[in-house]
Design a protein around this motif. Structure first.
Motif, PDB file in Angstrom:
ATOM      1  N   LEU A 248       0.827  -1.203   0.000  1.00 56.15           N
ATOM      2  CA  LEU A 248       0.000   0.000   0.000  1.00 56.15           C
ATOM      3  C   LEU A 248       0.861   1.252   0.000  1.00 56.15           C
ATOM      4  N   SER A 249       1.919   1.248   0.776  1.00 50.81           N
ATOM      5  CA  SER A 249       2.833   2.395   0.814  1.00 50.81           C
ATOM      6  C   SER A 249       3.520   2.599  -0.527  1.00 50.81           C
TER       7      SER A 249
ATOM      8  N   THR B 197       0.999   4.037  -3.027  1.00 51.61           N
ATOM      9  CA  THR B 197       0.734   5.440  -2.701  1.00 51.61           C
ATOM     10  C   THR B 197       1.886   6.332  -3.141  1.00 51.61           C
TER      11      THR B 197
END
Length: 71
Positions: free
Chosen positions: A9-10, A13
């Motif tokens: 997810l990081s 993003t």
């Protein structure tokens, strides 16, 4: 498993933020060219069943169309 999901997810993003930041100094015609190339690549890939030649060809045609529409 939770650590891998958080890392993924990081990473997504960060990639999205960098991608959006890269468009900040572009003219409207440049943006239209990039959007046309992206849409053309997706269309070429779908129409040829994922062929690399179809994807690149679609990106080239879409980029030209986007460039001309932006004039």
């Amino acid at each position: 498993m939770k650590t891998i999901q958080n890392f993924a997810l990081s990473a997504v993003t960060a990639a999205a933020m960098l991608g959006l930041g890269a468009c900040a100094g572009m003219s409207a015609q440049d943006k239209n060219t990039a959007i046309g190339a992206g849409v053309g690549a997706i269309g070429g890939s779908v129409l040829t069943g994922g062929s690399a030649v179809g994807t690149v060809g679609g990106a080239a045609v879409g980029g030209v169309i986007g460039h001309e529409v932006g004039k």
